[in-house]
Each structure stands twice: as C-alpha cells, then as structure tokens.
Design an enzyme around this catalytic site. Sequence first.
Site, PDB file in Angstrom:
ATOM      1  N   HIS A 129      -7.643  -5.449  -0.852  1.00  0.00           N
ATOM      2  CA  HIS A 129      -6.424  -4.750  -0.438  1.00  0.00           C
ATOM      3  C   HIS A 129      -5.747  -5.405   0.771  1.00  0.00           C
ATOM      4  O   HIS A 129      -4.518  -5.484   0.827  1.00  0.00           O
ATOM      5  CB  HIS A 129      -6.761  -3.289  -0.121  1.00  0.00           C
ATOM      6  N   SER A 178       0.829  -1.196   0.000  1.00  0.00           N
ATOM      7  CA  SER A 178       0.000   0.000   0.000  1.00  0.00           C
ATOM      8  C   SER A 178       0.866   1.250   0.000  1.00  0.00           C
ATOM      9  O   SER A 178       1.611   1.486  -0.945  1.00  0.00           O
ATOM     10  CB  SER A 178      -0.971  -0.044   1.193  1.00  0.00           C
ATOM     11  N   ASP A 230       0.177  -4.087  -4.000  1.00  0.00           N
ATOM     12  CA  ASP A 230      -1.008  -3.230  -4.093  1.00  0.00           C
ATOM     13  C   ASP A 230      -0.656  -1.778  -3.766  1.00  0.00           C
ATOM     14  O   ASP A 230      -1.266  -1.134  -2.903  1.00  0.00           O
ATOM     15  CB  ASP A 230      -2.112  -3.736  -3.169  1.00  0.00           C
TER      16      ASP A 230
END
Length: 335
Positions: free
Chosen positions: A259, A181, A204
């Site tokens: 996610h 992330s 991600d």
Amino acid sequence: MGGTQSLALPLGKGPHHVGCTDVMVGQTRQGLFLRLFYPCLPRAGAEWPLWIPRYEYCGGLADFAHRSRHWCAPLLSITIGPCTPRSAQSWHPGASWWRHWSTEAGREEWIPYQRVPQGQKEFYFRNKQVHQRAEECVRALRLFKDISSGKSVPNILHQDFDLSVLKDSVDLTKVAVMGHSFGGVTAVLALVKEPSFRCAVALDAWMFPLENVLYPEVPKPVLFINTEKFQTPESIAKMKRLSSRNSQTKIITILGSVHQSQTDFTFLTGKLNTRIFGARGTLDPYKGLDITSRAALAFLQRHLNLEEEFDRWDNLLEGIGDSVVPEAPFCRSNL
C-alpha cells in the site's frame, strides 16, 4: 538534500523545475488549506522545503501507524524529518491529519488523527469524511477558477508567492483529480460532485466509504492503479461495478507492491521504519514509481487530450507489461 542517500526522494523526470507554496483561504470548514505545486524557473537562493515541516506531523504519523507517540514520533523526526522533496512526481499518503487556525482567537490549533468513535459504525463515520474531502477538491478547483479569472484571493499564510501570477496560466478545460488510499475514493466521489473533473486516477483506493447508490452516478473514467498486498475482493468488486458501466475505466495491479509503495514512504524509510509502516514490497520502489507515473500519464493524455507522447505507455492501461496485471490476481477467478 537532507537525509542520507538511502532516504532520498527520487529526482523529478519532467521538463520543468517545480516550486511549491502553502495556501490557506478562510478559517472555517468552508475554507481551504493546501500545498500548491507549480512549474517554475530555478532561482538563486531558493530552498528545498522539508518533507515534514513541523514536529506535530510526526505525532500524526505515529497515531496513524498505531504506534506510541513517545518513541515513534522522535524516531520519525530524526530519520525523515530532515528530508526534502525534490520530485513533483512522487505521491503522498492519504491519511487524515492537518493543522487549523481558530477563527475566534486567530491561533494555531492542531487536529489529531481521528479514529472511529466507540459505538459508531465505521462506514457512516468515514462516509462523512470522504464527502467532506471531495467537497474540498471541488472548492480547490473553484479557487483556481477565481485565480485564473483575476479575482483577488487572499492567502492567510502570507507566503512570498503571489497567486495572481497564475492569472490566465491554468488550463481549466483539462482538469483531473487524483489521490491515494482514502484520497483515491475521494477522487472517485469528486467526479460525481464536479462536472469539470474529466477523469480520475485512484492509487490503491480504499473503496469502503463510498455508498452503493453513488456507483451508477460516476460519470467519467477512472484509472485504478492497485498494489498487490492491499486490496480485497470486496473492494475490487466495487471497482468492477464502475468499469462495467464505462469501458474507459481501467483496473490494473502492480505486482510486488504494498500500500505504501505509491507514497514517498517507500523512499524515505530505512529498515526500522519499514518494519513500522510496512512501506516496501518486493518490487524495486523506483520501478514501481515508473509504472505508476507512466500509466497515469498515458491515462491523462487519453482523457485530457494532452499533446504529448505518453500514449507510448498505453499497454499499461490494459495491464500489459513487466510487473503489471489487469484487475487483481486474486480476484479474477472469484468475481
């Protein structure tokens, strides 16, 4: 192991047992605070560390999830507080909360999760943060260089682990940077800031905070392992700008994932916590972890010249395999 079987982290599949220790060097923004994982031999009496070692982290998680600390923090403490990590191959969330010791008073101070201040543009706020994080990655590498060379590195936390035992034990010619992330885009930026990082794996990655002027300056290959439910066409377009400049930069998407599928949350959350954090997709989390780990290992062998057999998973780097596609399914016809 703490927690019930449904809240258990998967056991590691690597050849070594794994130990960990917390390290703090310096007490200012120029210092470092990190958890170090290392291969080790089993020792009688060794304890598993708690996944959430302090209740304050539960409050930070509640803030990050936009939930009330009043009910969410106690819930997290009860349900996942007792859990212990038993795998070095599990990935951790990229959210922003950590503890800090004040230089002046020598006391412990907790810094809460920081939201964008009212009236400030999000890009400039997050861009400053991502540069700070990438610089911390660079300082961490320099720390290991100091340790490897035999330089004395005082750990403020006074852990039992003596960092000097790592002297001459770290191969600084084969260094990669990896994150999830916000940590994913941090890994990309770290390639710009530190030539010793030979490649990056971005899980991600949230590409929003990286300024456009830096894209042509990313010199090394990146493996983007995306989940199906998080990325946007704008984010994928930024990744494709990098892959168009470097044929070794790869973009793949794991179908049926969300996610949090690339974090420990997917194994630690029951039905209630899953509703709070959206931690599970339709893909079995163990299968998702295997795909993520194997693709990352194949990529690292290719670019760090590892003497392993991880190249047997090279097909994943092209998006070939069960539950894997190249790029992103919703973007291939749009970009």
